[in-house]
Write an enzyme that holds these catalytic residues in place. Structure first.
Site, PDB file in Angstrom:
ATOM      1  N   ASP A   1      14.280   8.558  48.150  1.00  0.00           N
ATOM      2  CA  ASP A   1      14.258   7.096  48.016  1.00  0.00           C
ATOM      3  C   ASP A   1      15.412   6.546  48.853  1.00  0.00           C
ATOM      4  O   ASP A   1      16.053   7.297  49.619  1.00  0.00           O
ATOM      5  CB  ASP A   1      14.308   6.666  46.529  1.00  0.00           C
ATOM      6  CG  ASP A   1      15.682   6.827  45.896  1.00  0.00           C
ATOM      7  OD1 ASP A   1      16.582   7.431  46.533  1.00  0.00           O
ATOM      8  OD2 ASP A   1      15.871   6.374  44.754  1.00  0.00           O
TER       9      ASP A   1
ATOM     10  N   CYS B   1      17.507  11.556  45.817  1.00  0.00           N
ATOM     11  CA  CYS B   1      17.644  10.148  45.407  1.00  0.00           C
ATOM     12  C   CYS B   1      19.132   9.923  45.188  1.00  0.00           C
ATOM     13  O   CYS B   1      19.942  10.733  45.649  1.00  0.00           O
ATOM     14  CB  CYS B   1      16.776   9.812  44.180  1.00  0.00           C
ATOM     15  SG  CYS B   1      17.259  10.561  42.623  1.00  0.00           S
ATOM     16  N   GLY B   2      19.522   8.855  44.526  1.00  0.00           N
ATOM     17  CA  GLY B   2      20.946   8.577  44.389  1.00  0.00           C
ATOM     18  C   GLY B   2      21.680   9.693  43.666  1.00  0.00           C
ATOM     19  O   GLY B   2      22.685  10.213  44.138  1.00  0.00           O
ATOM     20  N   THR B   3      21.151  10.067  42.517  1.00  0.00           N
ATOM     21  CA  THR B   3      21.746  11.151  41.719  1.00  0.00           C
ATOM     22  C   THR B   3      20.992  12.462  41.849  1.00  0.00           C
ATOM     23  O   THR B   3      21.510  13.512  41.449  1.00  0.00           O
ATOM     24  CB  THR B   3      21.728  10.781  40.223  1.00  0.00           C
ATOM     25  OG1 THR B   3      20.364  10.519  39.862  1.00  0.00           O
ATOM     26  CG2 THR B   3      22.584   9.556  39.940  1.00  0.00           C
ATOM     27  N   GLY B   4      19.747  12.392  42.283  1.00  0.00           N
ATOM     28  CA  GLY B   4      18.853  13.560  42.267  1.00  0.00           C
ATOM     29  C   GLY B   4      18.129  13.690  40.933  1.00  0.00           C
ATOM     30  O   GLY B   4      17.186  14.477  40.803  1.00  0.00           O
ATOM     31  N   ILE B   5      18.554  12.909  39.953  1.00  0.00           N
ATOM     32  CA  ILE B   5      18.005  13.080  38.596  1.00  0.00           C
ATOM     33  C   ILE B   5      16.600  12.491  38.480  1.00  0.00           C
ATOM     34  O   ILE B   5      15.657  13.174  38.063  1.00  0.00           O
ATOM     35  CB  ILE B   5      18.943  12.445  37.537  1.00  0.00           C
ATOM     36  CG1 ILE B   5      20.289  13.164  37.518  1.00  0.00           C
ATOM     37  CG2 ILE B   5      18.297  12.529  36.149  1.00  0.00           C
ATOM     38  CD1 ILE B   5      21.339  12.493  36.622  1.00  0.00           C
TER      39      ILE B   5
ATOM     40  N   HIS C   1      15.713  33.385  40.044  1.00  0.00           N
ATOM     41  CA  HIS C   1      15.276  33.496  38.648  1.00  0.00           C
ATOM     42  C   HIS C   1      14.165  32.540  38.246  1.00  0.00           C
ATOM     43  O   HIS C   1      13.380  32.862  37.358  1.00  0.00           O
ATOM     44  CB  HIS C   1      16.474  33.294  37.710  1.00  0.00           C
ATOM     45  CG  HIS C   1      17.424  34.454  37.723  1.00  0.00           C
ATOM     46  ND1 HIS C   1      18.495  34.541  36.872  1.00  0.00           N
ATOM     47  CD2 HIS C   1      17.457  35.576  38.498  1.00  0.00           C
ATOM     48  CE1 HIS C   1      19.167  35.669  37.112  1.00  0.00           C
ATOM     49  NE2 HIS C   1      18.561  36.314  38.106  1.00  0.00           N
TER      50      HIS C   1
ATOM     51  N   ARG D   1      11.472  40.669  35.275  1.00  0.00           N
ATOM     52  CA  ARG D   1      11.486  39.943  33.998  1.00  0.00           C
ATOM     53  C   ARG D   1      11.435  38.430  34.207  1.00  0.00           C
ATOM     54  O   ARG D   1      10.965  37.685  33.347  1.00  0.00           O
ATOM     55  CB  ARG D   1      12.714  40.325  33.166  1.00  0.00           C
ATOM     56  CG  ARG D   1      14.045  39.894  33.751  1.00  0.00           C
ATOM     57  CD  ARG D   1      15.214  40.483  32.967  1.00  0.00           C
ATOM     58  NE  ARG D   1      16.491  39.956  33.410  1.00  0.00           N
ATOM     59  CZ  ARG D   1      17.146  40.349  34.502  1.00  0.00           C
ATOM     60  NH1 ARG D   1      16.602  41.271  35.289  1.00  0.00           N
ATOM     61  NH2 ARG D   1      18.312  39.832  34.815  1.00  0.00           N
ATOM     62  N   HIS D   2      11.876  37.990  35.366  1.00  0.00           N
ATOM     63  CA  HIS D   2      11.865  36.549  35.635  1.00  0.00           C
ATOM     64  C   HIS D   2      10.441  36.043  35.877  1.00  0.00           C
ATOM     65  O   HIS D   2      10.140  34.880  35.612  1.00  0.00           O
ATOM     66  CB  HIS D   2      12.767  36.225  36.823  1.00  0.00           C
ATOM     67  CG  HIS D   2      14.162  36.687  36.589  1.00  0.00           C
ATOM     68  ND1 HIS D   2      14.958  36.136  35.614  1.00  0.00           N
ATOM     69  CD2 HIS D   2      14.882  37.693  37.157  1.00  0.00           C
ATOM     70  CE1 HIS D   2      16.125  36.762  35.607  1.00  0.00           C
ATOM     71  NE2 HIS D   2      16.098  37.711  36.528  1.00  0.00           N
TER      72      HIS D   2
END
Ligand code: RB5
Length: 145
Positions: A7, A64-68, A97, A131-132
């Site tokens: 964005d 984005c700004g935070t990536g969140i 993993h 295992r992953h």
């Protein structure tokens, strides 16, 4: 082929990453945004993730700004395992993993120097399997809930 998008908050970082990919002759497709004008990050995440789910692109990079916000959006899409990263260890181990297929970063939280290191390790690190693989299968089954 790498799908990339951001964005307005991640636009400058996306442009740095594009230059870096081009320098390494890594092919990418840019799904926008194409300026610093305000846009809604879920729409960009949707485009980048569709390219991955359709098999057109192998992995994705979202900013984005935070990536969140953009990581939350990406993880709503079936088949996507998006990891918000701001340190080298996480960018490496989310490949080893979690078999993450999208890395998300914040253009307002990390600098381009670190971001390019994260992109490099993310793109070159294989999934460890074993295992992953069982855990990733369990993770993907949660999409049926
Ligand atoms: C846009 O102002 C900002 O909210 C967005 O870039 C992102 O940080 C959301 O998580």
């Amino acid at each position: 082929m790498i799908a990339i998008g951001s964005d307005h908050g991640g636009f400058a970082l996306k442009e740095e990453i594009k230059k870096h990919l081009a320098e390494q002759q890594i092919p990418y497709e840019d799904f926008g945004t194409y300026s610093t004008d305000s846009v809604d990050y879920p729409l960009i995440a949707e485009k980048v993730c569709a390219a991955i789910v359709d098999g057109k692109c192998e992995k994705g990079i979202l900013c984005c700004g935070t990536g969140i916000g953009i990581s939350m959006a990406a993880n709503k899409i079936h088949g996507i395992r998006a990891a918000l990263c701001s340190d080298y260890f996480s960018a490496k181990y989310t490949r080893l993993h979690n078999d993450a297929n999208v890395i998300c970063m914040g253009g307002r939280t990390i600098g381009p120097g670190l971001a390019l290191e994260l992109v490099d390790v993310f793109l070159r690190t294989p999934f460890e399997g074993g295992r992953h693989a069982r855990r990733v299968e369990q993770l993907m089954k949660l999409e049926e809930k």
